[in-house]
Scaffold this motif. Structure first.
Motif, PDB file in Angstrom:
ATOM      1  N   GLN A  97      24.020 -55.469  73.625  1.00  8.22           N
ATOM      2  CA  GLN A  97      25.113 -55.957  72.894  1.00  8.22           C
ATOM      3  C   GLN A  97      24.834 -57.411  72.138  1.00  8.22           C
ATOM      4  O   GLN A  97      25.618 -57.842  71.572  1.00  8.22           O
ATOM      5  CB  GLN A  97      25.714 -56.150  74.272  1.00  8.22           C
ATOM      6  N   VAL A  98      23.634 -57.941  72.167  1.00 10.66           N
ATOM      7  CA  VAL A  98      23.638 -59.105  71.460  1.00 10.66           C
ATOM      8  C   VAL A  98      23.108 -59.012  69.725  1.00 10.66           C
ATOM      9  O   VAL A  98      22.343 -57.614  69.351  1.00 10.66           O
ATOM     10  CB  VAL A  98      23.127 -60.140  72.212  1.00 10.66           C
ATOM     11  N   SER A  99      22.230 -59.639  69.178  1.00 14.02           N
ATOM     12  CA  SER A  99      22.537 -59.295  67.877  1.00 14.02           C
ATOM     13  C   SER A  99      20.372 -59.036  67.629  1.00 14.02           C
ATOM     14  O   SER A  99      20.316 -59.517  68.530  1.00 14.02           O
ATOM     15  CB  SER A  99      22.838 -60.460  66.422  1.00 14.02           C
ATOM     16  N   PRO A 100      20.007 -59.112  66.873  1.00 18.07           N
ATOM     17  CA  PRO A 100      18.889 -58.793  66.863  1.00 18.07           C
ATOM     18  C   PRO A 100      18.347 -60.111  66.709  1.00 18.07           C
ATOM     19  O   PRO A 100      16.786 -60.066  67.031  1.00 18.07           O
ATOM     20  CB  PRO A 100      17.945 -57.634  65.612  1.00 18.07           C
ATOM     21  N   PHE A 104      28.067 -59.229  66.979  1.00 20.88           N
ATOM     22  CA  PHE A 104      27.779 -58.519  67.662  1.00 20.88           C
ATOM     23  C   PHE A 104      28.836 -59.457  68.745  1.00 20.88           C
ATOM     24  O   PHE A 104      30.229 -59.932  68.427  1.00 20.88           O
ATOM     25  CB  PHE A 104      26.643 -58.882  68.477  1.00 20.88           C
ATOM     26  N   VAL A 105      28.740 -58.955  70.332  1.00 19.56           N
ATOM     27  CA  VAL A 105      30.031 -59.421  71.402  1.00 19.56           C
ATOM     28  C   VAL A 105      29.219 -60.301  71.742  1.00 19.56           C
ATOM     29  O   VAL A 105      30.689 -60.975  71.764  1.00 19.56           O
ATOM     30  CB  VAL A 105      29.426 -58.379  72.246  1.00 19.56           C
ATOM     31  N   PRO A 106      29.250 -61.358  71.402  1.00 21.27           N
ATOM     32  CA  PRO A 106      28.475 -62.667  71.717  1.00 21.27           C
ATOM     33  C   PRO A 106      30.128 -63.424  70.578  1.00 21.27           C
ATOM     34  O   PRO A 106      30.553 -64.640  70.660  1.00 21.27           O
ATOM     35  CB  PRO A 106      27.331 -63.702  71.518  1.00 21.27           C
ATOM     36  N   MET A 161      27.402 -65.639  77.445  1.00 24.58           N
ATOM     37  CA  MET A 161      27.437 -65.308  76.150  1.00 24.58           C
ATOM     38  C   MET A 161      27.623 -66.218  75.488  1.00 24.58           C
ATOM     39  O   MET A 161      26.938 -66.662  73.931  1.00 24.58           O
ATOM     40  CB  MET A 161      28.166 -64.330  75.156  1.00 24.58           C
ATOM     41  N   LEU A 162      28.388 -66.651  75.895  1.00 29.57           N
ATOM     42  CA  LEU A 162      29.018 -68.619  75.379  1.00 29.57           C
ATOM     43  C   LEU A 162      28.161 -69.879  75.700  1.00 29.57           C
ATOM     44  O   LEU A 162      27.905 -69.718  74.649  1.00 29.57           O
ATOM     45  CB  LEU A 162      30.376 -68.852  76.351  1.00 29.57           C
ATOM     46  N   PHE A 214      25.739 -69.754  72.928  1.00 28.80           N
ATOM     47  CA  PHE A 214      26.375 -71.444  71.810  1.00 28.80           C
ATOM     48  C   PHE A 214      26.016 -72.423  71.597  1.00 28.80           C
ATOM     49  O   PHE A 214      25.746 -73.350  70.810  1.00 28.80           O
ATOM     50  CB  PHE A 214      27.689 -70.407  71.061  1.00 28.80           C
ATOM     51  N   GLU A 215      27.068 -72.482  73.402  1.00 27.12           N
ATOM     52  CA  GLU A 215      27.117 -73.585  72.937  1.00 27.12           C
ATOM     53  C   GLU A 215      25.811 -74.865  74.452  1.00 27.12           C
ATOM     54  O   GLU A 215      25.776 -75.733  73.926  1.00 27.12           O
ATOM     55  CB  GLU A 215      28.559 -73.317  74.317  1.00 27.12           C
ATOM     56  N   TRP A 226      19.185 -62.332  67.837  1.00 25.77           N
ATOM     57  CA  TRP A 226      19.111 -63.330  69.328  1.00 25.77           C
ATOM     58  C   TRP A 226      18.266 -62.897  70.404  1.00 25.77           C
ATOM     59  O   TRP A 226      17.214 -62.717  71.177  1.00 25.77           O
ATOM     60  CB  TRP A 226      20.740 -63.168  70.025  1.00 25.77           C
ATOM     61  N   LEU A 251      33.458 -62.938  71.247  1.00 27.69           N
ATOM     62  CA  LEU A 251      33.974 -63.493  72.397  1.00 27.69           C
ATOM     63  C   LEU A 251      34.393 -65.358  72.096  1.00 27.69           C
ATOM     64  O   LEU A 251      34.569 -65.593  72.552  1.00 27.69           O
ATOM     65  CB  LEU A 251      32.788 -63.822  73.969  1.00 27.69           C
ATOM     66  N   MET A 252      33.183 -65.348  71.193  1.00 24.69           N
ATOM     67  CA  MET A 252      32.893 -66.805  70.757  1.00 24.69           C
ATOM     68  C   MET A 252      34.207 -67.399  69.476  1.00 24.69           C
ATOM     69  O   MET A 252      34.826 -67.925  69.781  1.00 24.69           O
ATOM     70  CB  MET A 252      31.653 -67.592  69.545  1.00 24.69           C
ATOM     71  N   TYR A 293      27.923 -75.706  68.092  1.00 24.05           N
ATOM     72  CA  TYR A 293      27.950 -73.850  66.970  1.00 24.05           C
ATOM     73  C   TYR A 293      29.106 -74.524  66.315  1.00 24.05           C
ATOM     74  O   TYR A 293      30.677 -74.287  66.758  1.00 24.05           O
ATOM     75  CB  TYR A 293      28.041 -73.232  68.038  1.00 24.05           C
ATOM     76  N   VAL A 333      28.462 -62.250  82.386  1.00 19.62           N
ATOM     77  CA  VAL A 333      27.709 -61.337  81.354  1.00 19.62           C
ATOM     78  C   VAL A 333      28.505 -62.693  79.890  1.00 19.62           C
ATOM     79  O   VAL A 333      28.112 -62.948  78.808  1.00 19.62           O
ATOM     80  CB  VAL A 333      28.083 -60.371  80.527  1.00 19.62           C
ATOM     81  N   SER A 334      29.975 -62.256  80.011  1.00 20.79           N
ATOM     82  CA  SER A 334      30.559 -63.409  79.285  1.00 20.79           C
ATOM     83  C   SER A 334      30.488 -64.433  78.666  1.00 20.79           C
ATOM     84  O   SER A 334      30.617 -64.565  77.893  1.00 20.79           O
ATOM     85  CB  SER A 334      32.242 -62.991  79.463  1.00 20.79           C
ATOM     86  N   VAL A 393      21.980 -55.990  78.365  1.00 21.26           N
ATOM     87  CA  VAL A 393      23.011 -56.527  78.000  1.00 21.26           C
ATOM     88  C   VAL A 393      22.166 -56.637  76.597  1.00 21.26           C
ATOM     89  O   VAL A 393      22.555 -57.236  75.478  1.00 21.26           O
ATOM     90  CB  VAL A 393      23.340 -58.205  77.953  1.00 21.26           C
TER      91      VAL A 393
END
Ligand code: B12
Lengths: 338, 221
Positions: free
Chosen positions: A201-204, B71-73, A156-157, A160-161, A206, B76-77, B23, A152-153, A198
């Motif tokens: 755990q993310v923004s709406p 949020f969690v992401p 999540m990164l 972004f990347e 996303w 983490l970032m 980002y 998961v972690s 999951v």
């Protein structure tokens, strides 16, 4: 009234003899028939036996082939171990490097060890209770599956990347989920549940980008095969309730952190039925029968005339029997009050 | 507060790692925490100011998280950006010019694979100036003991998200206290409460990472 008729009537707001009991039972069911947890995950006969016991002993209105998040992932190559008396354990991701994705190919569920076992469970359910009790199959949502494969972690990164890579991964997971959902429908499932843990755990924003589009596609495939679609996102989904209602799900599960009255708004005007949502731990596991009764009746009375009864998530393994009986009794009592 | 601290805090909060990172899009092409920390040291700023900027940035994103605005992401970032800055402090930690406040061994307990919360705690504690040894998920009592053996004087954090695995913490704490009675043990995770922590003999509990840092700081103060 059979459980199947009860569900069909309830989902359109027609009268029923009692609202359906849709609790998610896995570990508890296994303990109840005194089998090792491992056997529940690996042997469909044990899973079916445990579910049959739930029908007989606790008047559930559903049999379910859900077990753990790693059916698809295992067949795709994820390392999973199965200790005798605990949950399946996956400790190292399958997609260590982004380039590992290129090596992945979808697996025909018939040829996958664990996916095939779930198909066998559904066939056996069909033989035993087909047409009388709704049979639920299960898939991981694309985002949840991506997290199972990558961690998961890390995922999540990645969002972004390397968002384009994630989209590629989500497309793959979606395709695998559709194959699995279709195979379960062909094996005799009436309902396909989709777990996307999951997603809470993310923004709406996303959720709209990375979860919802795939939920829609998977549910479309379920509908095309004549199935009922059930969306299950554990956790606090308050901020995405209205989007979840557009996933195509006929039933939307609501976890206990969400205000059930607020959730009921999504059921208005042809919206989905909601299912929930008392606290599985504080109420079902740790509460008294009277607290269970109150919680069940409270949910039914605020959830609208289509809502189904269930704890917000899985019934914990050590739940006292008296609390489950209190739920059953409350469902009948609710009917007699109406 | 110095302009540098403010700038570094902003990059941590927004998860801006380095110049190349895509980002966040609006900071594209600008320096991230990596470059800022490097330049600061070259210009002779005290290593502590880097820590200060990191902690401030993590505090801000943490506050947004509590208000449902991040949020969690995002968290983490931010933690990743913080780590990029902290990497430059490694030589100072090793030489002793900047003292780590202590070592913190953390893991999710046996049978449990939930690691999002554990990861956040690990990152924030690292940002708080501690060396963090992350044992991962499904950590057995033996693994915790071996790690304590390897890091004398460390504190330990255990995370559990399931009512069925939460109960494993009691045995682990007992085993730790028997062999290493001085070890400070913190517990956390959604189903864990202060009362439960007290009952099983933990030295501390916190519902969030900031609380964990506060308890650890008290120990070293
Ligand atoms: C994401 C998730 C998953 C993911 C986990 C992915 C991963 N790698 O972590 C997946 C899908 C794999 C999963 C699987 C399961 N899950 Co799950 N999952 C969740 C979910 C939705 C979110 C958990 C989370 O990450 N929260 C966000 C983080 C930031 O919060 P946190 O962990 O609480 O951490 C914070 C604090 O507690 C604290 N903290 C945490 N650790 C520590 C440690 C210390 C020392 C300190 C001081 C503080 C601290 O700081 C953190 C930051 O603020 C929750 C529902 C929920 N909302 O809680 C269910 C939930 C935890 N899962 C649950 C269940 C039942 C399961 C399964 C058993 C389901 C199944 N039958 O397959 C499996 C178990 C797998 C296993 N062996 O562990 C239940 C647990 C019920 C219970 N209390 O027993 C929950 C509560 C859902 C529910 N409503 O019932 N799950």
């Amino acid at each position: 009234m059979t459980s199947f008729e009860r569900l069909q009537n309830r989902m359109v707001g027609n009268p029923v003899d009692r609202p359906p009991n849709f609790d998610i039972m896995m570990q508890f069911a296994t303990r109840h028939i005194d089998k090792p947890l491992r056997d529940y995950y690996l042997d469909h006969r044990v899973l079916v036996q445990a579910n049959m016991a739930m029908l007989n002993d606790f008047q559930l209105d559903i049999v379910q082939a859900i077990s753990d998040p790693y059916r698809e992932a295992f067949d795709l190559g994820l390392e999973v171990s199965f200790p005798e008396q605990s949950l399946p354990i996956s400790t190292s991701p399958l997609l260590r490097e982004p380039s590992d994705l290129a090596r992945l190919t979808t697996v025909d569920p018939v040829n996958g060890r664990r996916m095939h076992d779930r198909l066998e469970a559904i066939r056996l359910f069909r033989e035993k209770v087909g047409g009388c009790t709704p049979i639920m199959g299960w898939v991981e949502g694309a985002l949840a599956e991506a997290a199972d494969l990558r961690g998961v972690s890390t995922l999540m990164l990645d969002l972004f990347e390397r968002p384009d890579w994630v989209i590629e991964l989500l497309e793959f997971c979606c395709e695998q989920a559709i194959l699995f959902a279709r195979a379960q429908m062909a094996a005799g499932a009436d309902i396909i549940g989709l777990g996307d843990a999951v997603a809470s755990q993310v923004s709406p924003a996303w959720y709209r980008l990375y979860a919802l589009p795939y939920e829609r596609r998977i549910f479309q495939a379920v509908k095309n095969s004549g199935g009922i679609a059930r969306l299950h996102i554990c956790g606090d989904t308050t901020l995405i309730l209205h989007e979840m209602a557009t996933s195509g799900a006929d039933i939307v599960d609501i976890d206990w952190m969400v205000d059930y009255q607020k959730a009921a708004e999504i059921s208005d005007n042809d919206g989905p039925a909601i299912c929930g949502n008392f606290d599985p731990v504080k109420i079902m596991l740790q509460g008294s029968p009277e607290q269970v009764r109150e919680a069940v009746i409270n949910c039914l009375s605020i959830g609208g005339d289509k809502n189904l009864s269930a704890a917000g998530c899985e019934i914990p393994i050590n739940t006292p029997y008296s609390n489950l009986h209190a739920q059953t009794a409350a469902l009948s009592e609710y009917y007699s009050m109406a | 507060m110095s302009e540098f601290v403010e700038q570094l805090a902003l990059c941590v909060e927004r998860g801006k790692v380095n110049r190349e990172s895509l980002y966040p899009p609006d900071l594209h092409g600008q320096d991230g925490t990596d470059e800022l920390a490097k330049q600061a040291l070259e210009q002779g700023l005290k290593p502590d100011t880097i820590l200060e900027g990191c902690i401030l940035g993590m505090d801000r994103i943490g506050a947004k998280f509590s208000e449902n605005k991040a949020f969690v992401p995002e968290l983490l970032m931010a933690a990743k950006a913080m780590t990029a800055a902290m990497t430059h402090l490694k030589p100072f930690f090793q030489s002793g010019a900047v003292k780590r406040k202590g070592t913190f061994v953390i893991g999710t307990v046996a049978g449990d694979l939930h690691d999002i919360g554990k990861n956040l705690v690990a990152m924030v504690v690292e940002g708080g100036g501690f060396e963090v040894i992350d044992l991962g998920t499904n950590v057995t009592t033996a693994k915790f003991l071996a790690s304590i053996e390897e890091h004398p004087g460390c504190s330990v954090g255990m995370s559990a998200l399931l009512t069925t695995t939460m109960v494993n913490m009691e045995g682990t704490i007992k085993a730790i206290k028997e062999k290493y009675p001085e070890t400070l043990v913190l517990v956390g995770g959604a189903p864990v409460t202060k009362q439960y922590a007290d009952k099983i003999g933990a030295d501390g509990y916190s519902p969030d990472p900031q609380g964990a840092v506060a308890i650890l700081n008290k120990k070293v103060a």
